[in-house]
Design a protein around this motif. Structure first.
Motif, PDB file in Angstrom:
ATOM      1  N   ARG A  45       0.761  -1.244   0.143  1.00  0.00           N
ATOM      2  CA  ARG A  45       0.041   0.081  -0.070  1.00  0.00           C
ATOM      3  C   ARG A  45       0.926   1.191   0.199  1.00  0.00           C
ATOM      4  N   PRO A  46       0.568   2.188  -0.586  1.00  0.00           N
ATOM      5  CA  PRO A  46       1.225   3.433  -0.788  1.00  0.00           C
ATOM      6  C   PRO A  46       1.265   4.575   0.490  1.00  0.00           C
ATOM      7  N   THR A  47       2.151   4.918   0.848  1.00  0.00           N
ATOM      8  CA  THR A  47       2.272   6.040   1.632  1.00  0.00           C
ATOM      9  C   THR A  47       1.572   7.331   1.345  1.00  0.00           C
ATOM     10  N   CYS A  48       0.860   7.784   2.217  1.00  0.00           N
ATOM     11  CA  CYS A  48      -0.271   9.178   1.958  1.00  0.00           C
ATOM     12  C   CYS A  48       0.384  10.247   2.438  1.00  0.00           C
ATOM     13  N   PHE A 127      10.187   3.414 -11.696  1.00  0.00           N
ATOM     14  CA  PHE A 127      10.005   3.106 -10.060  1.00  0.00           C
ATOM     15  C   PHE A 127       8.766   3.881  -9.720  1.00  0.00           C
ATOM     16  N   TYR A 128       8.137   3.451  -8.599  1.00  0.00           N
ATOM     17  CA  TYR A 128       7.271   4.054  -7.758  1.00  0.00           C
ATOM     18  C   TYR A 128       7.775   4.892  -6.520  1.00  0.00           C
ATOM     19  N   ASP A 129       7.865   6.282  -6.631  1.00  0.00           N
ATOM     20  CA  ASP A 129       8.541   7.108  -5.649  1.00  0.00           C
ATOM     21  C   ASP A 129       7.778   7.190  -4.476  1.00  0.00           C
ATOM     22  N   ASP A 130       7.869   6.116  -3.704  1.00  0.00           N
ATOM     23  CA  ASP A 130       6.559   5.879  -2.862  1.00  0.00           C
ATOM     24  C   ASP A 130       6.566   7.283  -1.686  1.00  0.00           C
ATOM     25  N   ASP A 131       7.777   7.866  -1.329  1.00  0.00           N
ATOM     26  CA  ASP A 131       7.904   9.109  -0.414  1.00  0.00           C
ATOM     27  C   ASP A 131       7.742  10.472  -1.183  1.00  0.00           C
ATOM     28  N   GLY A 132       7.673  10.483  -2.452  1.00  0.00           N
ATOM     29  CA  GLY A 132       7.661  11.655  -3.257  1.00  0.00           C
ATOM     30  C   GLY A 132       8.784  12.597  -2.976  1.00  0.00           C
ATOM     31  N   ASP A 133      10.182  11.784  -2.771  1.00  0.00           N
ATOM     32  CA  ASP A 133      11.212  12.811  -2.705  1.00  0.00           C
ATOM     33  C   ASP A 133      12.108  12.849  -4.052  1.00  0.00           C
ATOM     34  N   ALA A 143      17.316   9.134  -7.576  1.00  0.00           N
ATOM     35  CA  ALA A 143      17.284   7.635  -7.982  1.00  0.00           C
ATOM     36  C   ALA A 143      16.519   7.142  -6.825  1.00  0.00           C
ATOM     37  N   PRO A 144      15.653   5.740  -7.072  1.00  0.00           N
ATOM     38  CA  PRO A 144      15.049   5.247  -6.028  1.00  0.00           C
ATOM     39  C   PRO A 144      15.683   5.043  -4.764  1.00  0.00           C
ATOM     40  N   ASP A 145      14.815   5.104  -3.646  1.00  0.00           N
ATOM     41  CA  ASP A 145      15.374   4.787  -2.355  1.00  0.00           C
ATOM     42  C   ASP A 145      14.782   3.777  -1.921  1.00  0.00           C
ATOM     43  N   ALA A 146      15.252   3.380  -0.496  1.00  0.00           N
ATOM     44  CA  ALA A 146      14.424   2.215   0.181  1.00  0.00           C
ATOM     45  C   ALA A 146      12.978   2.388   0.397  1.00  0.00           C
ATOM     46  N   GLY A 147      12.261   1.386  -0.136  1.00  0.00           N
ATOM     47  CA  GLY A 147      10.697   1.280  -0.080  1.00  0.00           C
ATOM     48  C   GLY A 147       9.963   1.825  -1.390  1.00  0.00           C
ATOM     49  N   ASP A 148      10.983   2.304  -2.319  1.00  0.00           N
ATOM     50  CA  ASP A 148      10.397   2.458  -3.693  1.00  0.00           C
ATOM     51  C   ASP A 148      10.238   1.113  -4.143  1.00  0.00           C
ATOM     52  N   GLY A 185       7.304  -4.155  -9.571  1.00  0.00           N
ATOM     53  CA  GLY A 185       7.157  -5.097  -8.565  1.00  0.00           C
ATOM     54  C   GLY A 185       8.293  -5.539  -7.779  1.00  0.00           C
ATOM     55  N   ALA A 186       9.291  -4.847  -7.616  1.00  0.00           N
ATOM     56  CA  ALA A 186      10.428  -5.117  -6.906  1.00  0.00           C
ATOM     57  C   ALA A 186      10.639  -4.110  -5.980  1.00  0.00           C
ATOM     58  N   VAL A 187      10.486  -4.502  -4.632  1.00  0.00           N
ATOM     59  CA  VAL A 187      10.796  -3.418  -3.613  1.00  0.00           C
ATOM     60  C   VAL A 187      12.014  -3.029  -3.423  1.00  0.00           C
ATOM     61  N   MET A 188      12.495  -1.832  -3.507  1.00  0.00           N
ATOM     62  CA  MET A 188      13.993  -1.357  -3.249  1.00  0.00           C
ATOM     63  C   MET A 188      14.254  -1.555  -1.795  1.00  0.00           C
ATOM     64  N   ARG A 189      15.271  -2.472  -1.652  1.00  0.00           N
ATOM     65  CA  ARG A 189      15.593  -2.832  -0.066  1.00  0.00           C
ATOM     66  C   ARG A 189      16.915  -1.756   0.622  1.00  0.00           C
ATOM     67  N   THR A 190      17.413  -1.350  -0.418  1.00  0.00           N
ATOM     68  CA  THR A 190      18.528  -0.275   0.108  1.00  0.00           C
ATOM     69  C   THR A 190      18.333   0.956  -0.205  1.00  0.00           C
ATOM     70  N   SER A 191      18.914   1.851   0.743  1.00  0.00           N
ATOM     71  CA  SER A 191      19.221   3.308   0.414  1.00  0.00           C
ATOM     72  C   SER A 191      20.294   3.830  -0.430  1.00  0.00           C
ATOM     73  N   PRO A 192      20.430   4.728  -1.171  1.00  0.00           N
ATOM     74  CA  PRO A 192      21.553   5.123  -1.843  1.00  0.00           C
ATOM     75  C   PRO A 192      22.646   5.048  -1.059  1.00  0.00           C
ATOM     76  N   PRO A 193      23.906   4.631  -1.253  1.00  0.00           N
ATOM     77  CA  PRO A 193      25.152   4.419  -0.589  1.00  0.00           C
ATOM     78  C   PRO A 193      25.771   5.973  -0.174  1.00  0.00           C
ATOM     79  N   ARG A 194      24.968   6.580   0.551  1.00  0.00           N
ATOM     80  CA  ARG A 194      25.482   7.740   1.265  1.00  0.00           C
ATOM     81  C   ARG A 194      26.576   7.457   2.122  1.00  0.00           C
TER      82      ARG A 194
END
Length: 538
Positions: A45-48, A127-133, A143-148, A185-194
C-alpha cells in the motif's frame, strides 16, 4: 586484465557522472512518435501525505536507448526522456493508504501516453517514488530509495527488458507504439550508498607498486597500507549530517537493513559466473558491491585541451569478501596502484592501464599498457550499490553479517553516490564561480572537494618513466626490459594533438607531496599533467 577492463567501462561512465534528467517533451509531435501503454503495480500500500487520502508518491518512467542502456548492459549516463504520473492516477481517490503493520500486496494499473519520442529502439525503466522525494534536477535525489518499487517494460515471460521500437514513417499513426506494459514489482531494499571516505582520505603515491608478497593475507595488508581507505555510511545519528540531509530534502532513518553494504559479486556478461575485479582479478578477487571508483578531476583548461579522463578502481578487502555478506556501517577498501586512462571516450579498447616503474615485468605485458608514474591530481569518487526484491533473513551470525540481517534472492539495482556533492562546500578551486548547495553552517566537509583522494608525486625530480628500463622477471629472478605492447593507432589518433605539449611543472601539495595540473589561474598555459603513452607520442 584486458577482459576485466573492457567489462568495467560501462560502469565507469555511469558511476562517475551525476544524473542529468531531461524534462518530458511537449505535445507537438512533429515527425516524432508516441508511446502508449499502462503501468502495472504490484506492491505494498502507498504512503499517503499526512492525514490526507492523497498519496505522497508518483510513478517515474525513464526512457533509454536500447542500443546504449545504463549499467550493467551499457554506458548511458542519463535517460533520454522522463515522464511522471501522479500517484493518485495509479491508486485512485481515496487512496488505500498504508497503515501500521499493513503488509497487504496491491495490484493496480494506470494508463500513460508519452509524446515527442523520436523514431528508434528504446527501453523503459521505472519506479514508484513512494515518499515523493524524487527530484529530476538534483542528483542526490534522482534515484529510487529504500521502499520505492522498481521495474521496467519487459519481454513476454519477464526475463529481459523489452526493446520498444518507434518506427520511422511519414504517417503519424504509424509512429504510435501502443500496448506497452511497464511492470513495477520489486521493492527497493537499500538506500543510496550515502557514504564518506573521511574529511581527509589518505593519499596514494604516484610511485606506488604492487607488493612483492606471495602470501595472500600479507599481500592484502601491504596493498591496504599503500593508501588505507575506509568507506563509511553517513548517519543521521550525527546531528550535522541530520541537519544537512533535512536541508537537502533527503530522508534517511538509519535503518540497519537499508544502510548496510551487501558484498555481492557482479555478473556483467550474464554467464552465471562472478566477474573478476578489473585490477585484482588476477589474484582471484571477484568484483563485488559496493563498487568504489575514483576519477581524476580535470580543470576547465584540461577539458578544453582534451586531457584524457583517469580512473582508479577500489575493492573491499578480499578477506572481507570471503567472510562477510553484510557490513555496517563501513568497510576497508584496497586501492590498487593502476590508473585507467581513457584516450578515446566511448571506445572501450582505448582505456590503457598505467603502472608505475618497479612492478614485475609481467604486469606491463600481455595487453597495451604504459609504464609511467600514476597521473597525479585530486580524485573524486563514486560508490555504486543497490539491491531490490528478495527476502530478508534474520538471525544471521555476526561472523557473516554485522547487522544480523541479510538479503537472499535480491537483484542488483544501481544506486550511486558521488563525492564531492551538493552537501559539501563549493569547489572554487576548479570553478571560481561555483556556489554552495547549502549554507556554510550546514555543509559537510567530508562531502566536499577537500574529501577527494590525492595521488601525489613524492619526488618530482624523477622522470615519470624513470626506472621503466628494467623490471624483475619472477620466472628467472633477473631484471629485464619489459616488452610493452603498442597502443592501437585509433586510440593514439584521439590524443595526437597533445603530443607536442610539455609536461606541467610540479606544484607543492604539502611536505614531500606534489601534483601536476592545469589550475584555474593558469589560463593560457598549455601543458600536460601526465605524459601520454610512449607508443602514441614516440
Amino acid at each position: 586484465m584486458r577482459r576485466a577492463i573492457l567489462l568495467t567501462l560501462a560502469l565507469l561512465a555511469a558511476a562517475c557522472t551525476e544524473p542529468e534528467v531531461a524534462p518530458g517533451a511537449g505535445v507537438d509531435l512533429g515527425l516524432k512518435g508516441l508511446i502508449q501503454g499502462s503501468v502495472v503495480y504490484q506492491g505494498p500500500r502507498p504512503t499517503c501525505a499526512g492525514d490526507s487520502p492523497s498519496v505522497a508518491g508518483r510513478v517515474v518512467l525513464f526512457l533509454f536507448s536500447a542500443d546504449d542502456p545504463p549499467f550493467p548492459e551499457g554506458s548511458a549516463t542519463a535517460p533520454l526522456n522522463l515522464l511522471t504520473l501522479p500517484g493518485d492516477h495509479l491508486f485512485g481517490a481515496p487512496a488505500p493508504c498504508r497503515g501500521a503493520g499493513d503488509d497487504e500486496v496491491l495490484l493496480r494499473s494506470a494508463s500513460f501516453a508519452w509524446p515527442g519520442i523520436a523514431p528508434g529502439r528504446y527501453q523503459i525503466r521505472a519506479f514508484y517514488d513512494d515518499d515523493g522525494d524524487f527530484h529530476p534536477f538534483f542528483g542526490l535525489r534522482a534515484a529510487p530509495d529504500a521502499g520505492d518499487v522498481v521495474g521496467a517494460a519487459l519481454e513476454a515471460g519477464g526475463a529481459r527488458l523489452a526493446a520498444l521500437v518507434v518506427p520511422e514513417s511519414e504517417a503519424i499513426e504509424e509512429r504510435m507504439l501502443e500496448g506497452v506494459v511497464v511492470t513495477l514489482g520489486a521493492v527497493m531494499r537499500t538506500s543510496p550508498p550515502r557514504s564518506t571516505l573521511g574529511r581527509s582520505p589518505p593519499s596514494l603515491s604516484s610511485r606506488a607498486t604492487f607488493p612483492l608478497q606471495p602470501d595472500p593475507l600479507l599481500f592484502e595488508g601491504a596493498l591496504h597500507d599503500l593508501s588505507p581507505q575506509r568507506l563509511t555510511r553517513l548517519s543521521t545519528a550525527d546531528a550535522a549530517t541530520a541537519d544537512a540531509f533535512a536541508a537537502a530534502g533527503i530522508e534517511d532513518e538509519d535503518d540497519a537493513l537499508a544502510d548496510a553494504f551487501y558484498l555481492r559479486p557482479l555478473d556483467l556478461d550474464g554467464d552465471g559466473l562472478p566477474e573478476p575485479h578489473p585490477i585484482l582479478g588476477g589474484q582471484g578477487v571477484p568484483w563485488v558491491t559496493p563498487l568504489t571508483i575514483l576519477e581524476r578531476v580535470r580543470s576547465a583548461e584540461e577539458v578544453a585541451l582534451g586531457i584524457p579522463a583517469v580512473r582508479l578502481v577500489a575493492s573491499p578487502r578480499p578477506s572481507v569478501i570471503a567472510t562477510r555478506r553484510a557490513r555496517h556501517p563501513g568497510l576497508d577498501l584496497l586501492l590498487p596502484p593502476v590508473a585507467l586512462v581513457e584516450l578515446k571516450p566511448g571506445d572501450r579498447a582505448c582505456t590503457i592501464p598505467y603502472l608505475a616503474p618497479g612492478n614485475l615485468a609481467s604486469a606491463y605485458e600481455g595487453a597495451p599498457a604504459e609504464c609511467q608514474a600514476l597521473p597525479t591530481g585530486r580524485y573524486g569518487y563514486s560508490v555504486v550499490h543497490g539491491l531490490a526484491g528478495g527476502e530478508v533473513v534474520e538471525g544471521v551470525p555476526s561472523a557473516s553479517s554485522d547487522t544480523g540481517l541479510d538479503l537472499v534472492g535480491a537483484s542488483f539495482a544501481t544506486q550511486s553516490w558521488r563525492v564531492p556533492n551538493a552537501l559539501g562546500p563549493a569547489d572554487t578551486h576548479y570553478d571560481p564561480t561555483a556556489a554552495a548547495g547549502l549554507p556554510d553552517a550546514l555543509q559537510l566537509p567530508e562531502q566536499g572537494p577537500g574529501a577527494r583522494v590525492a595521488v601525489v608525486e613524492p619526488d618530482p625530480g624523477l622522470g615519470l618513466r624513470e626506472g621503466c628500463e628494467s623490471a624483475l622477471d619472477p620466472t628467472t629472478g633477473t631484471m629485464r626490459a619489459p616488452v610493452l605492447e603498442a597502443v592501437p593507432a585509433t586510440c593514439c589518433e584521439a590524443v595526437a594533438h597533445l603530443c607536442e605539449l610539455p609536461l606541467c611543472a610540479a606544484q607543492d601539495f604539502g611536505p614531500g607531496r606534489h601534483l601536476r595540473e592545469i589550475a584555474g589561474e593558469s589560463a593560457g598555459v598549455t601543458c600536460l599533467p601526465f605524459e601520454l603513452p610512449a607508443s602514441c607520442c614516440n
